[in-house]
Design an enzyme around this catalytic site. Structure first.
Site, PDB file in Angstrom:
ATOM      1  N   PHE A  81       0.720  -1.245  -0.086  1.00  0.00           N
ATOM      2  CA  PHE A  81       0.135  -0.061   0.736  1.00  0.00           C
ATOM      3  C   PHE A  81       1.318   1.043   0.240  1.00  0.00           C
ATOM      4  O   PHE A  81       2.129   1.274   1.198  1.00  0.00           O
ATOM      5  CB  PHE A  81      -1.044   0.087   1.833  1.00  0.00           C
ATOM      6  CG  PHE A  81      -1.999   1.086   1.139  1.00  0.00           C
ATOM      7  CD1 PHE A  81      -2.495   1.478   0.496  1.00  0.00           C
ATOM      8  CD2 PHE A  81      -1.592   2.513   2.019  1.00  0.00           C
ATOM      9  CE1 PHE A  81      -3.661   2.568   0.675  1.00  0.00           C
ATOM     10  CE2 PHE A  81      -1.837   3.191   2.697  1.00  0.00           C
ATOM     11  CZ  PHE A  81      -3.243   3.450   1.226  1.00  0.00           C
ATOM     12  N   GLN A  82       0.258   1.989  -0.458  1.00  0.00           N
ATOM     13  CA  GLN A  82       1.414   3.349  -1.395  1.00  0.00           C
ATOM     14  C   GLN A  82       3.108   3.497  -1.204  1.00  0.00           C
ATOM     15  O   GLN A  82       3.671   3.952  -1.164  1.00  0.00           O
ATOM     16  CB  GLN A  82       0.786   4.606   0.102  1.00  0.00           C
ATOM     17  CG  GLN A  82      -0.185   4.453   0.372  1.00  0.00           C
ATOM     18  CD  GLN A  82      -0.603   5.833   0.596  1.00  0.00           C
ATOM     19  OE1 GLN A  82       0.044   6.136   1.774  1.00  0.00           O
ATOM     20  NE2 GLN A  82      -1.992   6.811   0.558  1.00  0.00           N
TER      21      GLN A  82
END
Lengths: 166, 557
Positions: free
Chosen positions: B113-114
């Site tokens: 994530f990210q």
């Protein structure tokens, strides 16, 4: 025109990506690229064969030098240096052609490093012309696979490429 | 024994020991430890509303002061939002250090994530970048990053810092001296080349000095003025070079190139010696290369050896810092009268001055810029990109370096406003004005919130023609007035109300007679942003101009 560059770099992750990225970004063509560490484990040496005129060579050299991890770039003159490449060539071997192929291998001072009933792997070291000549001859038997290291080179005599003292 | 610290603390300590006083940025998941540490730090933290603006603000800070600007963003989208700002700083050789959070080391490469490979993404647009996997490297890397960003040909450096590296504890030691084997910028010019250059200068009949951003970067403006007066030689500047030589000086030719003055372009075309200092022969400055300074020998002084011979053939290359090289050069150059050449340039200047049609009814952008110049000649002026930028470059007479903050190489719309915020934070006592277009201003208009929150009294003077003006101008001139997608006629949108809604001040101007009062009113407010919406003549063009691909003496208008 082809030029052979010896590029001394810091042995750090990403340095190959920086060099390769520079070539593609600025539109320079790499003919071959070989990398390995040197006697100093902190330094790697790349040998890059690049296609281009004097202007391109000058720009390639200057742009390479701008990379922080590039320590030194040298343009190696073919007449003043030893150039070598290693190739592994897997050829088809009909039993009746076996002797013939072994003879060719001998003539080129190449080595047979693997044998099976239907194939052989030949290891050859030399300059580009020699490897090209051998592959041309072997093609008639059927080359099944080939791997080449790309050229590495070194200046003849006592002159050396090393990091400059600061 | 060093103190036991975590990576975040080590980073902040390192920034403090580099003298960092301000950072621009936005927190996020992967920089939580860093921002937790900043909570107790004396470093001023300007929370921007978009990471792109943080990068531009750091850039504006750097350009206004010459110091390194710092911005911070989280991993993934935070980091990728910095990209335009980093590319912008790279093209204009502006020293910034960008710090990004990264997913934890063991997650790197797993599409977490990210996660974004920001060191990979920014490789072609940074001078150098780092991914730190061991907190012990932080003090050394930060020191190197600031050294690289602020020496040689300046530029952006990025440091990517995984979240777990920020929390890992270790024993902090001050880094020793920077020791980069492959980075030793050449500062002193080669003495023989300098003597050769002086020789050519003394022998030349029609010399012209061609000065760029490098003169400002090395603070060589004083030496440049001495050289120009000693030879004597007229001086033309690139967009990035404006301010390197006083506009009011009799030897100034103003800007060269696509929207430069006719006399600068004619002088360069007829010169027999071009003394290029801190320039990179960009196409906007040179026009068609084959016809650029065709009769001239070229001396090229630049700190970046790769710029020499990149675009034009050079007769005397001098690699080095402009200030040091010019100082040396001054020792060997001798005065020689060149009356014929001076007279010719004077005639050109009289015959082809910058001009625009004036009347009482039409609100013209050139008039507004002239009025700003008249009322606050010492202001720091940022611009956006396009017509607003060129009118500013033509009609604001920059007398000193670091007064113009503009996106030259990348041409980034939306740069000026956040850059002006960065400049104003750096220089709170100075008047800082962003001369904007309505198209550009909208690209980072959310930063009004930042300026209101931090009481940053920047002024935005919008030259509002309800067009993407420069594109429209090209469509008018080269595409049969087919105005494809350039009309921004937002009938119900009012910049004044937007400014007020954010908590700033909005002023609208529709007539020439209102200009002076509006500017004065804006100058009186210093605790919040002021937006002056100048409703200018919609189809005013930037002239003179060199059509794309033409030679610079084929200048029209």
């Amino acid at each position: 025109m082809k030029h052979t560059l010896a590029v001394l770099v810091e042995n750090k992750p990403g340095v190959l990506a920086r060099v390769a990225g520079l070539f593609s970004r600025r539109g320079y063509n790499i003919d071959s690229l070989a990398v390995g560490i040197t006697d100093n484990e902190n330094l790697s040496r790349m040998t890059i064969v690049v296609e281009g005129d004097e202007h391109v060579l000058e720009q390639v050299t200057k742009q390479l030098n701008k990379l922080i991890e590039v320590i030194k770039v040298s343009d190696l003159q073919p007449e003043e240096s030893v150039e070598r490449e290693l190739a592994l060539i897997k050829v088809n071997v009909d039993p009746e052609k076996r002797a013939e192929i072994m003879m060719i291998t001998d003539i080129f001072r190449a080595r047979i490093v693997d044998v099976s009933t239907r194939t052989m792997i030949i290891e050859v070291t030399g300059d580009e012309d020699k490897i090209n000549a051998l592959t041309t001859l072997l093609r008639q038997y059927g080359i099944k696979e080939m791997a080449r290291t790309g050229k590495i080179a070194m200046i003849r005599g006592s002159k050396v490429i090393k990091r400059e003292k600061g | 024994m060093g103190d036991i610290v975590n990576g975040a603390e080590a980073l902040i300590r390192s920034l403090e020991s580099e003298g960092v006083e301000v950072i621009f940025g936005i927190p996020g998941g992967a920089v939580l430890p860093l921002y937790d540490e900043l909570f107790d730090s004396d470093i001023v933290q300007i929370l921007t509303r978009h990471e792109q603006a943080a990068a531009h603000a750091a850039d504006g800070f750097a350009r206004a002061t010459g110091k390194v600007g710092v911005c911070i963003a989280t991993s993934g989208p935070g980091a990728t939002n910095l990209v335009t700002g980093i590319a912008n700083a790279y093209m204009d050789s502006s020293p910034i250090v960008a710090i990004t959070g990264q997913v934890t080391v063991n997650m790197i490469g797993n599409d977490a994530f990210q996660e974004a490979d920001i060191t990979g993404i920014t490789m072609p647009i940074t001078k150098h970048n780092y991914l730190i996997k061991n907190p012990r490297d932080i003090p050394r890397v930060v020191k190197e990053a600031f050294h690289i960003a602020s020496t040689g040909r300046r530029g952006p450096v990025l440091i990517d810092l995984p979240k777990d590296v920020q929390t890992e504890e270790f024993e902090y030691h001050n880094p020793g001296k920077v020791n980069l084997l492959g980075y030793r910028p050449t500062l002193k010019g080669h003495p023989r080349q300098i003597k050769r250059a002086a020789d050519l200068i003394v022998k030349s009949e029609r010399p012209v000095i061609f000065a760029g951003g490098g003169v400002i970067a090395s603070s060589a403006h004083e030496e440049l003025r001495q050289l120009a007066e000693l030879i004597p030689a007229p001086v033309t500047m690139t967009l990035m070079g404006l301010g390197a030589f006083p506009a009011s000086h009799p030897l100034s030719l103003g800007m060269i190139g696509m929207h430069g003055t006719k006399y600068a372009n004619y002088a360069v075309t007829e010169s027999d010696l071009l003394i290029a200092v801190g320039v990179r022969f960009d196409d906007r400055a040179t026009g068609k290369l084959e016809s650029f300074a065709p009769e001239a020998k070229i001396i090229h002084i630049d700190i970046d050896p790769a710029e020499i011979g990149k675009n034009v053939r050079v007769d005397v290359p001098i690699v080095g810092d402009a200030k040091l090289v010019l100082k040396e050069l001054l020792k060997y150059v001798k005065y020689r009268a060149r009356k014929e050449w001076q007279d010719k340039i004077e005639r050109w200047k009289r015959k082809y001055p910058l001009s625009y049609s004036k009347d009482d009814k039409t609100l013209r952008p050139q008039y507004i810029v002239e009025k700003v110049n008249e009322l606050v000649p010492d202001a720091v002026i940022a611009t956006e990109v396009g017509q607003n930028q060129m009118w500013t470059a033509q009609y604001f007479k920059f007398e000193k370096p670091r007064k113009l903050i503009t996106s030259g190489g990348l041409g980034t719309m939306g740069f000026g406003f956040p850059a002006s915020i960065g400049a104003k934070v750096a220089l709170p006592d100075e008047t800082v004005i962003d001369i904007a277009g309505d198209g550009s201003f909208l690209m980072n208009i959310q930063e009004l919130a930042t300026a209101v929150d931090f009481e940053i009294g920047v002024k935005v003077f919008v030259l509002n023609n309800q067009f993407l003006g420069m594109v429209r101008q090209w469509q008018e001139l080269f595409f049969n007035r087919r105005y494809s997608n350039v009309c921004l006629r937002c009938r119900r949108m009012e910049f004044t109300k937007i400014a007020e809604a954010f908590g700033g001040k909005g002023i609208e101007v529709t007539k020439p007679g209102e200009v002076e009062d509006a500017i004065k009113q804006a100058l009186e407010i210093d605790d919040r942003p002021v937006v002056v919406d100048f409703k200018i003549a919609r189809e005013e063009n930037v002239f003179p101009m060199v059509p794309a691909g033409a030679a610079i003496n084929e200048i029209i208008g």
